[in-house]
Design a protein around this motif. Structure first.
Motif, PDB file in Angstrom:
ATOM      1  N   GLY A 106       0.797  -1.220   0.000  1.00  0.00           N
ATOM      2  CA  GLY A 106       0.000   0.000   0.000  1.00  0.00           C
ATOM      3  C   GLY A 106       0.829   1.268   0.000  1.00  0.00           C
ATOM      4  N   ARG A 107       2.118   1.145   0.397  1.00  0.00           N
ATOM      5  CA  ARG A 107       3.017   2.304   0.378  1.00  0.00           C
ATOM      6  C   ARG A 107       3.937   2.259  -0.837  1.00  0.00           C
ATOM      7  NH1 ARG A 107       6.326   2.309   5.665  1.00  0.00           N
ATOM      8  NH2 ARG A 107       7.189   4.190   4.701  1.00  0.00           N
ATOM      9  N   TYR A 108       4.576   1.107  -1.031  1.00  0.00           N
ATOM     10  CA  TYR A 108       5.541   0.959  -2.118  1.00  0.00           C
ATOM     11  C   TYR A 108       5.019   0.060  -3.243  1.00  0.00           C
ATOM     12  CZ  TYR A 108       8.717   2.724   1.470  1.00  0.00           C
ATOM     13  OH  TYR A 108       9.308   3.473   2.447  1.00  0.00           O
ATOM     14  N   TYR A 109       4.027  -0.731  -2.936  1.00  0.00           N
ATOM     15  CA  TYR A 109       3.494  -1.657  -3.937  1.00  0.00           C
ATOM     16  C   TYR A 109       2.119  -2.149  -3.498  1.00  0.00           C
ATOM     17  CZ  TYR A 109       5.562  -4.983  -0.553  1.00  0.00           C
ATOM     18  OH  TYR A 109       5.925  -5.661   0.578  1.00  0.00           O
ATOM     19  N   VAL A 131      -0.176   3.454  -5.874  1.00  0.00           N
ATOM     20  CA  VAL A 131       0.416   3.462  -4.533  1.00  0.00           C
ATOM     21  C   VAL A 131       1.282   4.712  -4.385  1.00  0.00           C
ATOM     22  CG1 VAL A 131       0.342   0.978  -4.220  1.00  0.00           C
ATOM     23  CG2 VAL A 131       2.316   1.998  -5.330  1.00  0.00           C
ATOM     24  N   PRO A 132       1.348   5.292  -3.174  1.00  0.00           N
ATOM     25  CA  PRO A 132       2.009   6.595  -2.976  1.00  0.00           C
ATOM     26  C   PRO A 132       3.466   6.665  -3.423  1.00  0.00           C
ATOM     27  CG  PRO A 132       0.707   5.998  -1.049  1.00  0.00           C
ATOM     28  CD  PRO A 132       0.725   4.792  -1.944  1.00  0.00           C
ATOM     29  N   MET A 133       4.257   5.623  -3.119  1.00  0.00           N
ATOM     30  CA  MET A 133       5.691   5.700  -3.366  1.00  0.00           C
ATOM     31  C   MET A 133       6.111   4.709  -4.456  1.00  0.00           C
ATOM     32  SD  MET A 133       7.120   6.244   0.530  1.00  0.00           S
ATOM     33  CE  MET A 133       8.712   6.828  -0.042  1.00  0.00           C
ATOM     34  N   TYR A 134       5.311   4.633  -5.541  1.00  0.00           N
ATOM     35  CA  TYR A 134       5.593   3.656  -6.589  1.00  0.00           C
ATOM     36  C   TYR A 134       6.878   3.970  -7.349  1.00  0.00           C
ATOM     37  CZ  TYR A 134       4.159   6.768 -10.419  1.00  0.00           C
ATOM     38  OH  TYR A 134       4.085   7.793 -11.334  1.00  0.00           O
ATOM     39  N   GLN A 135       7.334   5.234  -7.300  1.00  0.00           N
ATOM     40  CA  GLN A 135       8.558   5.595  -8.015  1.00  0.00           C
ATOM     41  C   GLN A 135       9.821   5.236  -7.217  1.00  0.00           C
ATOM     42  OE1 GLN A 135       7.716   9.759  -8.909  1.00  0.00           O
ATOM     43  NE2 GLN A 135       7.264   9.218 -11.026  1.00  0.00           N
ATOM     44  N   TYR A 136       9.649   4.803  -5.983  1.00  0.00           N
ATOM     45  CA  TYR A 136      10.770   4.326  -5.172  1.00  0.00           C
ATOM     46  C   TYR A 136      11.335   3.106  -5.888  1.00  0.00           C
ATOM     47  CZ  TYR A 136      13.110   3.776  -0.606  1.00  0.00           C
ATOM     48  OH  TYR A 136      14.017   3.715   0.417  1.00  0.00           O
ATOM     49  N   SER A 137      12.588   3.143  -6.264  1.00  0.00           N
ATOM     50  CA  SER A 137      13.134   2.089  -7.118  1.00  0.00           C
ATOM     51  C   SER A 137      13.034   0.726  -6.448  1.00  0.00           C
ATOM     52  CB  SER A 137      14.595   2.383  -7.463  1.00  0.00           C
ATOM     53  OG  SER A 137      15.441   2.123  -6.370  1.00  0.00           O
ATOM     54  N   ALA A 139      15.139  -1.661  -6.592  1.00  0.00           N
ATOM     55  CA  ALA A 139      16.416  -2.021  -5.966  1.00  0.00           C
ATOM     56  C   ALA A 139      16.509  -1.442  -4.552  1.00  0.00           C
ATOM     57  CB  ALA A 139      17.575  -1.526  -6.822  1.00  0.00           C
ATOM     58  N   ARG A 140      16.107  -0.173  -4.383  1.00  0.00           N
ATOM     59  CA  ARG A 140      16.147   0.453  -3.052  1.00  0.00           C
ATOM     60  C   ARG A 140      15.140  -0.205  -2.114  1.00  0.00           C
ATOM     61  NH1 ARG A 140      15.170   6.622  -3.495  1.00  0.00           N
ATOM     62  NH2 ARG A 140      15.550   6.480  -1.245  1.00  0.00           N
ATOM     63  N   LEU A 141      13.983  -0.530  -2.649  1.00  0.00           N
ATOM     64  CA  LEU A 141      12.942  -1.165  -1.851  1.00  0.00           C
ATOM     65  C   LEU A 141      13.419  -2.520  -1.319  1.00  0.00           C
ATOM     66  CD1 LEU A 141      10.054  -1.529  -0.806  1.00  0.00           C
ATOM     67  CD2 LEU A 141       9.419  -2.306  -3.097  1.00  0.00           C
ATOM     68  N   ILE A 142      14.022  -3.307  -2.199  1.00  0.00           N
ATOM     69  CA  ILE A 142      14.502  -4.628  -1.805  1.00  0.00           C
ATOM     70  C   ILE A 142      15.640  -4.513  -0.798  1.00  0.00           C
ATOM     71  CG2 ILE A 142      15.708  -6.679  -2.664  1.00  0.00           C
ATOM     72  CD1 ILE A 142      13.973  -6.393  -5.212  1.00  0.00           C
ATOM     73  N   LYS A 143      16.528  -3.551  -1.018  1.00  0.00           N
ATOM     74  CA  LYS A 143      17.629  -3.339  -0.074  1.00  0.00           C
ATOM     75  C   LYS A 143      17.087  -2.979   1.305  1.00  0.00           C
ATOM     76  CE  LYS A 143      21.858  -0.643   0.620  1.00  0.00           C
ATOM     77  NZ  LYS A 143      22.756   0.409   0.062  1.00  0.00           N
ATOM     78  N   ARG A 144      16.067  -2.136   1.351  1.00  0.00           N
ATOM     79  CA  ARG A 144      15.484  -1.745   2.630  1.00  0.00           C
ATOM     80  C   ARG A 144      14.810  -2.937   3.304  1.00  0.00           C
ATOM     81  NH1 ARG A 144      11.309   3.295   3.811  1.00  0.00           N
ATOM     82  NH2 ARG A 144      10.961   2.800   6.000  1.00  0.00           N
ATOM     83  N   PHE A 145      14.073  -3.710   2.537  1.00  0.00           N
ATOM     84  CA  PHE A 145      13.385  -4.883   3.082  1.00  0.00           C
ATOM     85  C   PHE A 145      14.384  -5.889   3.651  1.00  0.00           C
ATOM     86  CE2 PHE A 145      12.357  -9.333   2.124  1.00  0.00           C
ATOM     87  CZ  PHE A 145      11.284  -9.536   2.980  1.00  0.00           C
TER      88      PHE A 145
END
Length: 215
Positions: A106-109, A131-137, A139-145
């Motif tokens: 809901g935030r990133y996907y 979703v609000p932050m769909y432009q968040y790459s 790669a960055r999303l996976i690194k954060r997770f």
């Protein structure tokens, strides 16, 4: 040697996909020699495809190659359950991963489904302007997770060092039918691995189509 897995990310010839199937393996969950063999075979096949085909035909054959490599990689992961780390089978660790996947939904996907296996995680997501932050790459999303869940999991396990494999596997999805097929595959992975006889017996999963799915 961890770097080997990143070669199984979709080839750069593929256009961006809003729906992506992602696999996160644990560290040391796949034998290095098996990865080397897969990599060598992929290189040979991809070179042949790019030489013999162009345009739509090349795309079709490359896409089939990625799909085939994913299936072989997943078989290796399921086979490795008996001998490699199985930290994700522990309820506290599975909960950490599940909470993170749900937190990002809901935030990133938009999350279609996931399945937390003993040594890897399957996830299907859609990234669009809905979703609000769909432009968040990605790669960055996976690194954060991976950073967030790996740190918390290591605290529970009282260990240090890498928790996840350095890289992951991405499979782009362009057709609705393919998304449904991969979601079904994800939900049945515990059955294919011999862990349960019915997907609904596996507690560490989410399926957006649960209510109307014909098991």
């Amino acid at each position: 040697m961890q770097q080997l897995l990143k070669h199984y990310v979709a080839p750069p010839q593929f256009p961006p996909a809003t729906i992506t199937f992602i696999t996160f393996p644990l560290i040391d969950s796949i034998p290095v020699q098996a990865l080397l063999q897969l990599k060598q075979e992929q290189n040979r096949t991809q070179a042949t495809i790019t030489t013999q085909y162009t345009g739509t035909e090349q795309f079709h054959h490359l896409y089939q190659l990625v799909r085939h490599q994913f299936e072989r990689l997943d078989i290796l992961l399921d086979q490795g359950i008996a001998g490699g780390p199985q930290w994700l089978i522990e309820p506290a660790i599975a909960q950490i991963v599940s909470d993170a996947l749900t937190e990002f939904n809901g935030r990133y996907y938009r999350m279609f489904g996931y399945c937390i296996m003993p040594n890897h995680v399957h996830l299907i997501i859609e990234r669009s302007s809905a979703v609000p932050m769909y432009q968040y790459s990605l790669a960055r999303l996976i690194k954060r997770f991976k950073g967030q869940t790996g740190r918390l999991a290591n605290e529970v396990l009282n260990r240090s060092g890498p928790f996840w494999h350095l890289d992951h596997y991405e499979y782009p999805i362009y057709r609705a039918g393919e998304a449904e097929r991969m979601l079904t595959y994800t939900q049945h992975n515990p059955v294919h691995a011999g862990l349960v006889s019915d997907p609904r017996e596996w507690p560490y999963r989410f399926d957006i189509a649960e209510e109307w799915r014909e098991w």
